[in-house]
Scaffold this motif. Sequence first.
Motif: not given
Length: 494
Positions: A99-105, A131-133, A150-153, A174-183
């Motif tokens: 998973r990706t790590g936390p992001v502020d926004q 972003v961290t993983v 990323v983010d369940s595909g 395209p898409g948005s990256i939030g906290s703890r997205r599945h990779i």
Amino acid sequence: MSQSPPASVASSTANQSEPAKQAMSAYRHTKIIATLGPATDSKEKLTELIHAGVDVVRLNMAHGTGQWVREIVARVREVSDEIDRHVGVMIDVKGPEIRTGPVDQPFVLGIGDTLRLCVNESELTDDVASVTVNYPNLPRDVEVGATVLVDSGLMRMKVLSKSASRIDCEVMTPGSIGSRRHINLPGVEISLPALTEKDKLDLQAGVEAGIDFVALSFVRQASDVDELRAYLDELGSPARIIAKIEEQAGVRNMLAIIRAADAVMVARGDLGIEIDYQRLPLVQTELVQACQAEGKPVIIATHLLESMIESPIPTRAEISDVCNAVREQADAVMLSGETTTGAYPIESVETLKSILLTIEPSVSSQLNQRIQLHEPKAKMLRSSATLAQDLGQSGIVVFTRSGFLAYVLGALRPRGVPIFAFTDVESTFRQMLLPWGVEPFLMEFSDDPEVTIQGALERLRNNKWCPSGVWLGVITNALADDKIIDTLQLRQVP
């Protein structure tokens, strides 16, 4: 010596899935699994859910804690005792996830943008979206040009470059990256342990609570199952292991995994991301047939009635999907979001049951020809299935402490023939709720086999499973010249 059933269930008549309402000709073979969540984990909703026909409840530990497991299992057992209809309990451990790590926004990425995935926080930069993983070996395991989802595909990326502590990816979707997205890393052999520390703590709580099944996520090879079995043995648990096939490595190694596990789940959520989506139906069929050949139960899971999370009726495509699972003769079908957070959890179960009862009579009554039966007793079970089908309006009675006989009979797929499995072992009783066509009963065994047989036949009659006069095939031991022999007997319900 016969073993007495525990006091908590000694008075149990059986797993009574509407015995008074179900004629033997309308017997439901395919089992229903429902995932518990906020929509269904109250005592009132559990009562409705079990009354509706659920055979096994699933606890998804991706969203659960050990304390929650203890509370829910105790509540399930309490409800089962009150309404005298028992269900199995499956704990689905989270397993290794990237998973990706936390992001502020959350931040938005367009086609052609670069995303940097870093294994160390020190690599994060303001120059490039980064972003961290949580997977330190990510740069080592992926190659330049590989696909990263990323983010369940929902977001597809291609690896442009890598160093020892990061990879740079070009955004293809395209898409948005939030906290703890599945990779997901399709086709990549990841080097993560089969069990995480959270999994082990959750399993400890589950074993203490008395779980019946453990579903292991992201099974890549048979040794993953062996690792879990060793841990369950260490905890003193008889729980059966369900291997979840949800990535390419699991598909490649399916045969070894099936042989190592007690059952298999076709986890179509992540599996549909990991492989080309148009191949998913083919892989599902391949997995079902491989399980049937090995005599192992197989569960079809994910998105069966997904629209019923918000709608009181399913789509036509969902109905066809469930029908396909029935025609492939899967042992069980599983609901997830429909019964965890959905607005119509009980309706979802009722809908699923209606489809099963409608479609099952249209399925071929030919016995499973793929399974290889090596033991003489197993071959005798096939004879009992043929006999019961020839008799019509018949069934098969078995007595088992391990559940082996019931699992083999279920694997044979004698459509139209209820498999009445009697045991005096509580854990075996609930574990027999999973295989196709098996209706388990918990009762005390007598030292005299005839007393046990008569007790079983009277139980079936009194609880309206079989009317008086029906002929049943009975698999039991008999004493001949001081030797115990296996027998197939033809008995009439008194």
